[in-house]
Design a protein around this motif. Structure first.
Motif, mmCIF file in Angstrom:
data_model
loop_
_atom_site.group_PDB
_atom_site.id
_atom_site.type_symbol
_atom_site.label_atom_id
_atom_site.label_comp_id
_atom_site.label_asym_id
_atom_site.label_seq_id
_atom_site.Cartn_x
_atom_site.Cartn_y
_atom_site.Cartn_z
ATOM 1 N N UNK A 248 74.951 37.004 13.052
ATOM 2 C CA UNK A 248 73.852 37.780 13.651
ATOM 3 C C UNK A 248 73.616 37.426 15.123
ATOM 4 N N UNK A 249 74.233 36.355 15.612
ATOM 5 C CA UNK A 249 73.960 35.883 16.969
ATOM 6 C C UNK A 249 74.171 36.958 18.036
ATOM 7 N N UNK A 250 75.274 37.742 18.001
ATOM 8 C CA UNK A 250 75.443 38.770 19.034
ATOM 9 C C UNK A 250 74.294 39.767 19.123
ATOM 10 N N UNK A 251 73.591 40.003 18.020
ATOM 11 C CA UNK A 251 72.465 40.940 18.055
ATOM 12 C C UNK A 251 71.365 40.458 18.994
ATOM 13 N N UNK A 252 71.144 39.159 19.042
ATOM 14 C CA UNK A 252 70.093 38.633 19.921
ATOM 15 C C UNK A 252 70.488 38.763 21.387
ATOM 16 N N UNK A 253 71.777 38.621 21.682
ATOM 17 C CA UNK A 253 72.255 38.928 23.028
ATOM 18 C C UNK A 253 71.954 40.391 23.363
ATOM 19 N N UNK A 254 72.138 41.279 22.378
ATOM 20 C CA UNK A 254 71.892 42.692 22.604
ATOM 21 C C UNK A 254 70.415 42.961 22.867
ATOM 22 N N UNK A 255 69.516 42.324 22.098
ATOM 23 C CA UNK A 255 68.082 42.505 22.321
ATOM 24 C C UNK A 255 67.704 42.079 23.745
ATOM 25 N N UNK A 256 68.263 40.955 24.167
ATOM 26 C CA UNK A 256 68.036 40.464 25.526
ATOM 27 C C UNK A 256 68.528 41.495 26.541
ATOM 28 N N UNK A 257 69.737 42.014 26.314
ATOM 29 C CA UNK A 257 70.326 42.969 27.246
ATOM 30 C C UNK A 257 69.575 44.287 27.311
ATOM 31 N N UNK A 258 69.105 44.774 26.177
ATOM 32 C CA UNK A 258 68.330 46.022 26.173
ATOM 33 C C UNK A 258 67.064 45.891 27.004
ATOM 34 N N UNK A 259 66.362 44.794 26.819
ATOM 35 C CA UNK A 259 65.141 44.556 27.586
ATOM 36 C C UNK A 259 65.449 44.433 29.077
ATOM 37 N N UNK A 260 66.491 43.688 29.380
ATOM 38 C CA UNK A 260 66.914 43.487 30.766
ATOM 39 C C UNK A 260 67.228 44.828 31.432
ATOM 40 N N UNK A 261 68.022 45.653 30.746
ATOM 41 C CA UNK A 261 68.414 46.947 31.306
ATOM 42 C C UNK A 261 67.216 47.865 31.499
ATOM 43 N N UNK A 262 66.298 47.852 30.548
ATOM 44 C CA UNK A 262 65.139 48.740 30.613
ATOM 45 C C UNK A 262 64.260 48.450 31.816
ATOM 46 N N UNK A 263 64.224 47.193 32.258
ATOM 47 C CA UNK A 263 63.280 46.817 33.317
ATOM 48 C C UNK A 263 63.923 46.371 34.630
ATOM 49 N N UNK A 264 65.241 46.181 34.667
ATOM 50 C CA UNK A 264 65.881 45.612 35.853
ATOM 51 C C UNK A 264 65.706 46.495 37.085
ATOM 52 N N UNK A 265 66.032 47.782 36.972
ATOM 53 C CA UNK A 265 65.895 48.666 38.125
ATOM 54 C C UNK A 265 64.436 48.790 38.552
ATOM 55 N N UNK A 266 63.535 48.840 37.559
ATOM 56 C CA UNK A 266 62.102 48.957 37.867
ATOM 57 C C UNK A 266 61.630 47.793 38.733
ATOM 58 N N UNK A 267 61.971 46.574 38.331
ATOM 59 C CA UNK A 267 61.511 45.417 39.094
ATOM 60 C C UNK A 267 62.191 45.326 40.454
ATOM 61 N N UNK A 268 63.465 45.760 40.538
ATOM 62 C CA UNK A 268 64.135 45.785 41.827
ATOM 63 C C UNK A 268 63.437 46.727 42.788
ATOM 64 N N UNK A 269 63.110 47.938 42.307
ATOM 65 C CA UNK A 269 62.399 48.903 43.147
ATOM 66 C C UNK A 269 60.978 48.434 43.452
ATOM 67 N N UNK A 270 60.333 47.803 42.482
ATOM 68 C CA UNK A 270 58.970 47.306 42.676
ATOM 69 C C UNK A 270 58.912 46.273 43.789
ATOM 70 N N UNK A 271 59.948 45.444 43.868
ATOM 71 C CA UNK A 271 59.955 44.394 44.882
ATOM 72 C C UNK A 271 60.106 44.961 46.285
#
Length: 392
Positions: A248-271
């Motif tokens: 199940x370990x790869x699934x937790x990497x995926x959860x991390x990645x989904x969250x990262x992708x959802x907010x990465x561009x937003x925070x870059x533009x916000x800065x």
């Protein structure tokens, strides 16, 4: 606003490379425990030493790329070196063998990262530095989602209990995807420039002293914050601590990645619109929250929430940390500045991996999480000192 070709293509490079790399990293905890019969200390030691080998190169690749006014060649060799060793993981049967391959991989990372960040910063539109790095990190993380997901299904189809075929498929697939990453670099345009208006070379201690005081304090803060950021590979060992299946370990990497992708561009533009310092401090406070959740986790769902929160932390800090350098340092010193930045991150990660993994295995997960949290708090204080000396 459209994306510059360099930024777009380097985003694709990172997508394919992280798809490839994260397949391997997502399988590492399972590979270490089931094939190599090793634990948290060995895993942290491998990641820590490998990062350490790349750190000196991170300093000098940036400075040297400034000196010779060539950056694409460092990116090409760096990605190529990391990719070419990936099939060899299926041939190793010891921690020492994996360490050698990881060192080679990190040398490639050390060669490419600072010159790549210089090209991204130089290719960005005025006022769009945060968006450029935010896009790059988003593409990076999309690959980071696909890699663990692919690893999960591969290990699901070829379970660990039936042998090592699943790992072999992962390593070969990662190599093919890595070749796609290297191919995209041919479409990146070189960015020239590397000496100041007086024609002075910047491969020297003088380059460090010429950086603004607030930048030097900022780099110290980044080192401390990175030293307090425990590697995901170590944190993922919490899965076995609470009785979850290794597969199940790869699934937790995926959860991390989904969250990262959802907010990465937003925070870059916000800065680009608000204080970078506020975004960074928010991000590291979120990291502290994720440590608390990991420490309290006793089920799949709670641990999944922890990695979603950790993805939010990465989204708020990765692109903004790089954008800060681009705003504070003149172009002819950026190669050196990004090299020093990458070294601060890398040396901090090295210590976090070695010490964090050792504390996790020898004492307890709580001891490792507490040490990391205290270091992060100290880093935030130093970051505030840097902010007090500069507008960001």
């Amino acid at each position: 606003m459209g994306l510059n070709r360099n930024i777009f293509m380097l985003g694709l490079t990172s997508f394919f490379n992280d798809f490839s790399n994260e397949m391997i990293l997502a399988a590492f905890p399972a590979f270490f425990t089931s094939v190599l019969k090793a634990g948290a200390a060995s895993l942290g030691l491998v990641e820590g030493i490998a990062d350490g080998f790349s750190n000196i190169l991170k300093i000098y690749s940036g400075r040297l790329s400034d000196k010779i006014q060539k950056r694409r060649i460092f990116i090409f060799i760096g990605y190529g070196l990391s990719v070419i060793i990936r099939p060899f993981y299926m041939l190793v049967g010891s921690v020492g063998g994996v360490l050698g391959l990881r060192i080679t991989d990190r040398i490639g990372k050390g060669l490419r990262e600072a010159p790549r960040d210089v090209i991204i910063s130089a290719s960005a539109d005025e006022g769009g530095m945060g968006r450029a790095f935010g896009y790059h990190r988003t593409m990076d993380t999309l690959g980071g989602i696909m890699g663990p997901l692919a690893a999960y299904f591969i290990l699901l189809y070829w379970p660990i209990e039936t042998g090592t075929k699943g790992f072999t498929v992962i390593f070969i697939s990662a190599f093919i995807l890595g070749l796609c990453a290297v191919t995209t670099i041919f479409f990146v345009k070189e960015i020239a420039g590397g000496k100041n208006e007086k024609g002075e070379k910047i491969l020297s201690l003088k380059a460090w002293l010429q950086l603004p005081t607030n930048v030097r304090i900022y780099l110290l803060a980044i080192f401390l914050l990175s030293m307090g950021t425990l590697p995901s590979a170590v944190l993922l060992l919490q899965t076995t601590s609470i009785g979850l299946l290794i597969a199940n370990i790869p699934l937790f990497y995926m959860f991390h990645g989904l969250s990262y992708t959802a907010f990465s561009y937003y925070f870059g533009a916000k800065s680009d619109k608000v204080s970078i310092a506020k975004v960074l401090i928010f991000g590291y406070l979120v990291l502290l929250l994720s440590y608390l959740i990991v420490g309290l986790a006793s089920s799949f769902l709670v641990l999944a929430v922890a990695f979603v929160v950790m993805g939010l932390f990465a989204a708020a800090t990765d692109s903004t940390q790089r954008a800060w350098i681009g705003r504070q340092v003149e172009f002819h010193h950026r190669g050196a500045a990004y090299g020093l930045f990458q070294a601060a991150v890398g040396f901090g990660a090295m210590i976090a991996g070695i010490v964090g993994g050792w504390l996790w295995q020898v004492y307890s997960p709580t001891a490792a999480l507490m040490a990391g949290a205290i270091t992060v708090i100290v880093g935030i204080i130093v970051l505030l000192v840097s902010v007090a000396r500069a507008r960001c």
